[in-house]
Design an enzyme around this catalytic site. Structure first.
Site, PDB file in Angstrom:
ATOM      1  N   GLU B  17      92.162  65.012  10.155  1.00  0.00           N
ATOM      2  CA  GLU B  17      92.489  63.757   9.560  1.00  0.00           C
ATOM      3  C   GLU B  17      92.599  63.548   7.989  1.00  0.00           C
ATOM      4  O   GLU B  17      93.284  63.091   7.515  1.00  0.00           O
ATOM      5  CB  GLU B  17      90.981  62.762   9.808  1.00  0.00           C
ATOM      6  CG  GLU B  17      91.428  61.128   9.549  1.00  0.00           C
ATOM      7  CD  GLU B  17      90.312  60.274   9.840  1.00  0.00           C
ATOM      8  OE1 GLU B  17      89.976  60.509  11.212  1.00  0.00           O
ATOM      9  OE2 GLU B  17      90.123  59.442   9.363  1.00  0.00           O
ATOM     10  N   ASP B 117      88.493  62.565  12.990  1.00  0.00           N
ATOM     11  CA  ASP B 117      87.121  62.045  13.078  1.00  0.00           C
ATOM     12  C   ASP B 117      86.966  61.564  14.276  1.00  0.00           C
ATOM     13  O   ASP B 117      88.077  60.760  14.798  1.00  0.00           O
ATOM     14  CB  ASP B 117      87.114  60.931  12.005  1.00  0.00           C
ATOM     15  CG  ASP B 117      86.894  61.537  10.698  1.00  0.00           C
ATOM     16  OD1 ASP B 117      86.704  63.104  10.450  1.00  0.00           O
ATOM     17  OD2 ASP B 117      86.977  60.977   9.759  1.00  0.00           O
ATOM     18  N   TYR B 327      78.536  62.705   9.605  1.00  0.00           N
ATOM     19  CA  TYR B 327      79.407  61.643   9.788  1.00  0.00           C
ATOM     20  C   TYR B 327      78.888  60.434   9.478  1.00  0.00           C
ATOM     21  O   TYR B 327      78.135  59.990  10.195  1.00  0.00           O
ATOM     22  CB  TYR B 327      80.298  61.861  10.951  1.00  0.00           C
ATOM     23  CG  TYR B 327      81.532  60.889  10.813  1.00  0.00           C
ATOM     24  CD1 TYR B 327      82.633  61.321   9.966  1.00  0.00           C
ATOM     25  CD2 TYR B 327      81.636  59.846  11.801  1.00  0.00           C
ATOM     26  CE1 TYR B 327      83.687  60.624   9.982  1.00  0.00           C
ATOM     27  CE2 TYR B 327      82.902  58.920  11.659  1.00  0.00           C
ATOM     28  CZ  TYR B 327      83.897  59.427  11.034  1.00  0.00           C
ATOM     29  OH  TYR B 327      84.922  58.804  10.720  1.00  0.00           O
TER      30      TYR B 327
END
Ligand SMILES: [Zn+2]
Lengths: 77, 694
Positions: B17, B117, B327
């Protein structure tokens, strides 16, 4: 200097919004709050005239801007 | 991944990403031997892993965006939409070269891995690149799933990369973008066109599907605050003396509603003897907190550091890219054992500021407190145990410390607080005093600086102790209006109303500020914000309320889980959007007039200045000339003949100064907005000005 366009629609006495009846819906809501709170103030202090009440409310820091402006106007009547 | 499929000609193209993720992935899989080269200005990494040639490239956020095919910005309604490289939609997005580079790389690839992600936005980014830039590889590409950028997690993710399945998240993400676009573009163009129709120069007045109800929360609160009238009440407190020591206790009833009753209690207690009638000790166990999800972290960072949610998100994102935390865009408040608690704690024990705490926890059983929030893709936010390679910047350092300390505290035992409640009686009147302090720190030992708990020493009092009433005081108080929302509390309201997503809420709040609908830290709603909601409530009510938005959110969640239903959802969106749009189009003139009025005003500005000193019947207020748009003072009795008027400065916010001018009884105003506010009497012929002129 002119106020052309002013007569097109009836304006609130306190702001440039359209009036519902002399006041806009926001200032009318302020007026309603003033009327609702008055009996509580009378009960709290014993004797308290309407003008005296308006005078105290408009000086109170917790009073909201639209209620304050409405109190100012009503006090002048 | 290697070895499970037969070797093919060509290489495996890995799509990440962000450039930082591509670099991390390449470093992890190649043991640091991969070097970057550029293809059309885009950095790519080439290396061999498990016998396969890998080429790792990256997007930079969204490379594709939804837009309409029309060049003219005033066309509406819009029902045609398409995904375009994002710099065709927004100039300067820089996606074109990247798309070209990925397209070129895809030509030589025989296998594809999506390593974006693992959430709705990431899935959407990966899906679009694989579909549009790689020539329809969105179904056959494998998926590498990871929650941290540590070497260990990345190697596992690529070893276990598998088929993508129903791709519900990507479908839901694409549907969300399309739905938000359709709502946003049509409502905003309808509003902007109406404003343009009223003779004003073009200005974007936007409103969206989630923005509408969020702004409405603020407007409803603003109306409560601005129409608030406080009611008086009295609070009583008593001071009691005994052998030189003093105790202060509050009257048992928090509010006394009449002045006379307050005076009565005061006189009934004066000079009397008081007795401690009850002394109760209560022990309270305070359980450790659950680990952070993104909303918790944003609220806690606002409370502890005053960091705005959008800034916390940026800092957390940076810490994730540096492989220091997991994350952050997660809804989970749970940490599964597979997180590797001991490994993380051993890592943290290598950092001097956490070594004592981490080692202490490593000696016990590691079972974290868990919350109820869940997330299909990621665990709660936690540190990875990696050492920072460079000193984090200030906001990042604060967020890192908060995340680490929260993680440590989830393993701690409950804290123990002891509260003492003393009841003091003076005849029939009762006063109480409560003091609480922590007697066993437990998890608070790791989280003390953020806990906000205060300690008050308990008084040494036994039941039956006698005191002298030193004084009883009655203080006049007033009800407080509700507090305005701040960015953190608005975020909490959006969460509890289930509108927006964990990834988008902070941005939606920032947009409300950028559009001029709210001002300042306290998010005071401007006239424009009030007008936009008023217009919506009148002509397109579902936009200002939560029902429609929440229903759509529910349907999007179903798409996310099942991977079907997105086409139906799009059809129903077009249907309900058209209904709402008709209301706005039919009333374009009135909408324009209301917006025009609001666009000339600003938050807290006052139109009403005071009673008119000329006709003694009307009110003086700020008026705008329809022709010149300039503001001046005019009387409300103008239509019946009062010609009281005065010029005003054209810049700055006008606020009434309180008392009328002592010389002429015209209103005094403060003009704010310049370097320093100034005060003036609005009457141009005020005697005080004449003296100055002379
Ligand atoms: Zn008004």
């Amino acid at each position: 200097m002119s106020v052309e366009g002013e007569a097109k629609s009836v304006k609130c006495l306190l702001c440039s919004r359209d009036a519902v009846s002399e006041l806009c819906r926001y200032h009318l809501q302020g007026k309603e709050s003033l009327e609702t709170a008055y009996p509580h103030w009378v009960k709290a202090y014993g004797i308290l005239g309407w003008k005296d009440y308006l005078d105290r409310v408009k000086r109170n820091v917790q009073t909201g801007q639209w209620a304050k402006e409405t109190a100012e106007m009503l006090a002048g009547r | 991944m290697p070895g499970r499929t037969p070797r093919q000609a060509g290489y495996t193209l890995v799509v990440c990403e962000k450039p930082d993720v591509a670099r991390r992935v390449s470093e992890a899989l190649s043991d640091g031997s991969a070097t970057g080269s550029t293809v059309d200005g885009t950095t790519v990494f080439r290396f061999v892993w498990g016998g396969e040639q890998l080429v790792v490239c990256s997007a930079q956020g969204h490379l594709y965006a939804v837009s309409d095919p029309f060049e003219e910005r005033t066309v509406y309604p819009i029902f045609d939409l398409e995904w375009y490289p994002s710099d065709l939609v927004e100039a300067g997005a820089g996606a074109g070269r990247r798309v070209a580079a990925i397209r070129k790389l895809a030509e030589g690839a025989s296998k594809f891995v999506n390593a974006c992600d693992l959430d709705v936005e990431g899935e959407t980014i990966g899906y679009n690149i694989l579909r549009y830039a790689c020539g329809g590889k969105e179904e056959e590409a494998l998926r590498a799933k990871f929650s941290t950028l540590t070497k260990e997690d990345l190697v596992t993710a690529f070893r276990e990369a598998a088929s993508q399945g129903a791709q519900g998240m990507a479908r839901a993400g694409r549907a969300r973008h399309a739905i938000d676009f359709v709502w946003g573009i049509n409502l905003s163009r309808a509003l902007s066109q109406s404003a343009l129709g009223s003779g004003r120069r073009f200005r974007t007045v936007s409103i969206g599907r989630v923005q509408g109800p969020s702004l409405n929360f603020l407007v409803e609160r603003e109306r409560e605050i601005r129409t608030f009238v406080p009611v008086p009440f009295w609070k009583l407190s008593g001071t009691f003396g005994r052998g030189g020591a003093k105790l202060v206790a509050e009257y048992s009833r928090e509010r006394i509603l009449t002045k006379s009753e307050a005076e009565e209690v005061k006189s009934e207690c004066a000079d009397r003897e008081a007795i401690a009638t009850k002394v109760a000790k209560i022990t309270v166990l305070v359980p450790p907190p659950s680990p952070f999800n993104i909303g918790d972290l944003q609220r806690e960072a606002y409370r502890a550091f005053g960091l705005l949610p959008v800034r916390t998100m940026q800092a957390a994102e940076k810490l994730y890219l540096d492989a220091l935390i997991s994350y952050p865009r997660t809804g989970s408040q749970r940490l599964p054992p597979s997180t590797g608690f001991a490994r993380i704690l051993r890592g943290l024990s290598g950092l001097p500021q956490y070594s004592v705490e981490a080692n202490e926890l490593l000696r016990g059983e590691l079972r974290p407190a868990q919350g109820t929030g869940t997330d299909l893709a990621h665990p709660a936010i936690h540190p990875t145990g990696e050492k920072p390679r460079r000193a984090p910047q200030s906001a990042e350092a604060s967020i890192f410390d908060l995340v680490v300390r929260r993680f440590l505290s989830t393993f701690g035992p409950p804290a123990r607080r002891e509260a003492v409640r003393v009841e003091i009686s003076v005849g029939a009147h009762k006063f109480t005093l409560v003091a609480a302090r922590t007697v066993f720190l437990g998890w608070l030992a790791y989280y003390r600086k953020y806990s906000g708990l205060k300690d008050l020493d308990a008084p040494r009092v036994e039941e039956g102790d006698r005191f002298k009433v030193a004084k009883v005081e009655a203080s006049e108080s007033f009800d407080q209006p509700q507090r305005r929302y701040n960015q953190a509390t608005l975020l909490g309201r959006m969460e509890s109303e289930r509108i927006g997503t964990k990834a988008t809420r902070a941005d939606i709040i920032s947009t409300l500020v950028e559009r001029g609908y709210v001002e300042g830290q306290s998010m005071e709603v401007t006239d424009l914000g009030l007008a936009v909601i008023e217009i919506m409530k009148k002509y397109a009510p579902p936009i200002a309320t939560t029902e429609l938005t929440r229903k759509t959110e529910g349907e999007l969640e179903a798409v996310e889980e099942d991977g079907i239903g997105d086409a139906d959802l799009m059809r129903s969106t077009i249907r309900s959007m058209s209904e709402q749009l008709l209301g706005l189009i039919a009333n374009e003139e009135e909408v324009g007039r209301e917006l025009d009025r609001a666009l000339t005003s600003s938050a807290g500005a006052q139109d009403f200045l005071g009673p008119c000193p000329v006709c003694k019947d009307g009110t003086l207020r700020v008026v705008r000339s329809v022709r010149t748009k300039k503001r001046f003072v005019g009387c409300s009795n103008y239509p019946s003949g009062c010609r009281a008027s005065a010029p005003l400065p054209q810049r700055g916010t006008i606020k009434v100064a309180g008392n009328a001018c002592a010389h002429c009884s015209w209103p005094m105003v403060h003009v704010m907005g310049g370097r320093r506010p100034w005060k003036l009497c609005v009457n141009p012929s005020c005697p005080s000005k004449a003296r100055r002129r002379a």
